[in-house]
Design a protein around this motif. Sequence first.
Motif, PDB file in Angstrom:
ATOM      1  N   GLN A  92      12.813  18.772   2.835  1.00 34.34           N
ATOM      2  CA  GLN A  92      12.363  19.301   1.547  1.00 34.34           C
ATOM      3  C   GLN A  92      12.648  18.264   0.464  1.00 34.34           C
ATOM      4  N   PRO A  93      11.904  18.283  -0.649  1.00 38.44           N
ATOM      5  CA  PRO A  93      12.081  17.263  -1.700  1.00 38.44           C
ATOM      6  C   PRO A  93      13.523  17.097  -2.173  1.00 38.44           C
ATOM      7  N   GLU A  94      14.261  18.206  -2.277  1.00 42.36           N
ATOM      8  CA  GLU A  94      15.638  18.120  -2.783  1.00 42.36           C
ATOM      9  C   GLU A  94      16.527  17.345  -1.812  1.00 42.36           C
ATOM     10  N   GLU A  95      16.354  17.621  -0.518  1.00 41.65           N
ATOM     11  CA  GLU A  95      17.164  16.917   0.477  1.00 41.65           C
ATOM     12  C   GLU A  95      16.763  15.456   0.566  1.00 41.65           C
ATOM     13  N   ALA A  96      15.457  15.190   0.488  1.00 44.01           N
ATOM     14  CA  ALA A  96      14.975  13.810   0.532  1.00 44.01           C
ATOM     15  C   ALA A  96      15.548  13.008  -0.644  1.00 44.01           C
ATOM     16  N   GLN A  97      15.619  13.632  -1.815  1.00 44.02           N
ATOM     17  CA  GLN A  97      16.188  12.957  -2.990  1.00 44.02           C
ATOM     18  C   GLN A  97      17.657  12.619  -2.765  1.00 44.02           C
TER      19      GLN A  97
ATOM     20  N   GLU B 129       4.918   9.091   0.321  1.00 48.32           N
ATOM     21  CA  GLU B 129       4.686   8.170  -0.801  1.00 48.32           C
ATOM     22  C   GLU B 129       4.741   8.911  -2.130  1.00 48.32           C
ATOM     23  N   GLU B 130       4.196  10.117  -2.193  1.00 50.99           N
ATOM     24  CA  GLU B 130       4.203  10.883  -3.441  1.00 50.99           C
ATOM     25  C   GLU B 130       5.621  11.209  -3.887  1.00 50.99           C
ATOM     26  N   LEU B 131       6.476  11.622  -2.943  1.00 45.52           N
ATOM     27  CA  LEU B 131       7.864  11.910  -3.288  1.00 45.52           C
ATOM     28  C   LEU B 131       8.591  10.645  -3.731  1.00 45.52           C
ATOM     29  N   LEU B 132       8.322   9.543  -3.045  1.00 49.11           N
ATOM     30  CA  LEU B 132       8.981   8.286  -3.401  1.00 49.11           C
ATOM     31  C   LEU B 132       8.609   7.815  -4.795  1.00 49.11           C
ATOM     32  N   SER B 133       7.406   8.122  -5.236  1.00 49.20           N
ATOM     33  CA  SER B 133       6.971   7.649  -6.558  1.00 49.20           C
ATOM     34  C   SER B 133       7.924   8.114  -7.653  1.00 49.20           C
ATOM     35  N   LYS B 134       8.434   9.327  -7.524  1.00 51.48           N
ATOM     36  CA  LYS B 134       9.371   9.854  -8.528  1.00 51.48           C
ATOM     37  C   LYS B 134      10.754   9.237  -8.351  1.00 51.48           C
TER      38      LYS B 134
ATOM     39  N   ALA C 100      10.860   5.419  -9.643  1.00 52.14           N
ATOM     40  CA  ALA C 100      10.264   5.137 -10.952  1.00 52.14           C
ATOM     41  C   ALA C 100      11.132   4.255 -11.842  1.00 52.14           C
ATOM     42  N   ASP C 101      12.415   4.561 -11.966  1.00 52.92           N
ATOM     43  CA  ASP C 101      13.281   3.799 -12.868  1.00 52.92           C
ATOM     44  C   ASP C 101      14.120   2.754 -12.134  1.00 52.92           C
ATOM     45  N   LYS C 102      13.785   2.527 -10.854  1.00 53.19           N
ATOM     46  CA  LYS C 102      14.576   1.586 -10.053  1.00 53.19           C
ATOM     47  C   LYS C 102      13.691   0.531  -9.396  1.00 53.19           C
ATOM     48  N   ARG C 103      12.419   0.496  -9.775  1.00 51.75           N
ATOM     49  CA  ARG C 103      11.430  -0.274  -9.027  1.00 51.75           C
ATOM     50  C   ARG C 103      11.816  -1.734  -8.841  1.00 51.75           C
ATOM     51  N   GLN C 104      12.327  -2.388  -9.864  1.00 51.31           N
ATOM     52  CA  GLN C 104      12.613  -3.830  -9.778  1.00 51.31           C
ATOM     53  C   GLN C 104      13.780  -4.148  -8.858  1.00 51.31           C
ATOM     54  N   ASN C 105      14.587  -3.150  -8.542  1.00 53.83           N
ATOM     55  CA  ASN C 105      15.751  -3.379  -7.692  1.00 53.83           C
ATOM     56  C   ASN C 105      15.530  -2.941  -6.252  1.00 53.83           C
ATOM     57  N   LEU C 106      14.275  -2.622  -5.917  1.00 59.61           N
ATOM     58  CA  LEU C 106      13.966  -2.145  -4.575  1.00 59.61           C
ATOM     59  C   LEU C 106      12.921  -3.026  -3.907  1.00 59.61           C
ATOM     60  N   VAL C 107      13.044  -3.155  -2.593  1.00 62.65           N
ATOM     61  CA  VAL C 107      11.990  -3.751  -1.773  1.00 62.65           C
ATOM     62  C   VAL C 107      11.228  -2.580  -1.160  1.00 62.65           C
ATOM     63  N   LEU C 108       9.996  -2.397  -1.588  1.00 63.95           N
ATOM     64  CA  LEU C 108       9.190  -1.250  -1.171  1.00 63.95           C
ATOM     65  C   LEU C 108       8.133  -1.694  -0.169  1.00 63.95           C
ATOM     66  N   ALA C 109       8.196  -1.117   1.020  1.00 68.88           N
ATOM     67  CA  ALA C 109       7.236  -1.445   2.078  1.00 68.88           C
ATOM     68  C   ALA C 109       6.443  -0.198   2.438  1.00 68.88           C
ATOM     69  N   THR C 110       5.143  -0.377   2.631  1.00 67.44           N
ATOM     70  CA  THR C 110       4.326   0.712   3.160  1.00 67.44           C
ATOM     71  C   THR C 110       3.295   0.127   4.107  1.00 67.44           C
ATOM     72  N   LYS C 111       2.518   1.013   4.752  1.00 70.75           N
ATOM     73  CA  LYS C 111       1.625   0.583   5.828  1.00 70.75           C
ATOM     74  C   LYS C 111       0.255   1.220   5.680  1.00 70.75           C
TER      75      LYS C 111
ATOM     76  N   LEU D  61       2.163   6.001  -4.990  1.00 74.59           N
ATOM     77  CA  LEU D  61       3.495   5.479  -5.294  1.00 74.59           C
ATOM     78  C   LEU D  61       3.699   5.225  -6.784  1.00 74.59           C
ATOM     79  N   ASN D  62       2.604   5.264  -7.535  1.00 77.72           N
ATOM     80  CA  ASN D  62       2.648   5.033  -8.985  1.00 77.72           C
ATOM     81  C   ASN D  62       3.330   3.702  -9.307  1.00 77.72           C
ATOM     82  N   THR D  63       2.870   2.666  -8.633  1.00 84.28           N
ATOM     83  CA  THR D  63       3.411   1.319  -8.843  1.00 84.28           C
ATOM     84  C   THR D  63       2.267   0.324  -8.932  1.00 84.28           C
ATOM     85  N   ASP D  64       2.543  -0.820  -9.535  1.00 87.09           N
ATOM     86  CA  ASP D  64       1.513  -1.847  -9.693  1.00 87.09           C
ATOM     87  C   ASP D  64       1.388  -2.737  -8.460  1.00 87.09           C
ATOM     88  N   TYR D  65       2.421  -2.766  -7.638  1.00 81.40           N
ATOM     89  CA  TYR D  65       2.402  -3.673  -6.494  1.00 81.40           C
ATOM     90  C   TYR D  65       3.280  -3.126  -5.376  1.00 81.40           C
ATOM     91  N   ILE D  66       3.023  -3.592  -4.183  1.00 77.21           N
ATOM     92  CA  ILE D  66       3.815  -3.262  -2.995  1.00 77.21           C
ATOM     93  C   ILE D  66       4.489  -4.546  -2.531  1.00 77.21           C
TER      94      ILE D  66
END
Length: 367
Positions: A49-54, A80-85, A88-99, A128-133
């Motif tokens: 569930q979203p709460e546990e995933a968070q 991907e939709e859950l991850l977008s939230k 959001a405020d941590k994007r520059q500090n994460l390496v985000l991979a998708t397929k 993902l509400n991001t400009d790049y992957i």
Amino acid sequence: MQLLKELLRLLIIKKVMKYKIFGSKTGLRVSELALGTGTFGTKWGYGSQPEEAQKVFDQYLEAGGNFIDTADGYQLGESEELLSKMIADKRQNLVLATKYTMGGNELLTTGNSRKNLIRSVEASLKRLNTDYIDLYWAHLSDGQTPIEEIVRGFDDLVRDGKILYAGFSNFPAWRIANASLMADLRGWSPIVGIQIEYNLIERTPDRELLPMAEALGLGVAFWSPLAGGSLTGKYRNPESEETFRKKEWNGYLLKGEEGSRETAIIDTLVQIAEEKNVKVGQVALAWLRQKHNQSSLSTVTILGVKNLTQLDDNLESLSVILSNEQIQQLNEVSNIELGSPHEVIANSQQRIFGENSGLMIQKTPVA
């Protein structure tokens, strides 16, 4: 008091979480444990569930992790939709991979074609509400699309700034080697890594995929490090409530205890876990983390967890240090035959050069 203990535990884990450059074709700094998010959401009929995933996401970052792995098809896009939230405020500090490959359900919304590649990356960017992957994987070989089409498509996306790096997941070694050489010779954006199933039960990548990755300087991400849960030993108890993978996933991608080799592997894990007073699965993860320390391979392990309890168990494996003897024990009990032509080459060199020749090719996997 309990909160203080938890904070101290996380600080210890954060200190032991190491970072590495992902392969020799990038300067990308990634944590040695990645977070797989295939269970983020419930649109498959099972998952978090979203709460546990968070909570799982927050705990992973708190432990020092920075590498998030998802796919357009995970939970029919809900991952991907859950991850977008969450990002959001941590994007520059994460390496985000998708397929991409399996995110659609129509003839032209699946596969590796340029058409599906472009459609998929645009849809993932939106979800993902991001400009790049950061790292974009071809999820699975469709056995049809020319490798040149995929590699050139990746290069276009890098030049457009929509992805930074590209790699292949679940492709044969010969196709990946072809893609890597093609990109290098043509001056296209390099292929930087592979994602493969690898664990004590599934060691067939020792034949071709891992030696290829080491030779070409590709980073390697291991999925299913616990063989779908079998390497925790939990499926040995048929009454256990922990058998959700067998029930809910219907055994999907589960490497079970099907024969004497698997039984010997799990027995050895249990023995070492008792010696070190840790959990069985933590020994399996520690073996995977330590096994390639003496090679030039750059590897990360993807943790696929459903809840905080599973995540905590996996993170605590960072504190488990196996002896050389224990690693060798696990190497031997899980060893596989390399098959042809490797055995043919080794046997021929034995006859020609003798047992002590430094020119001999090793009979056991070098990776």
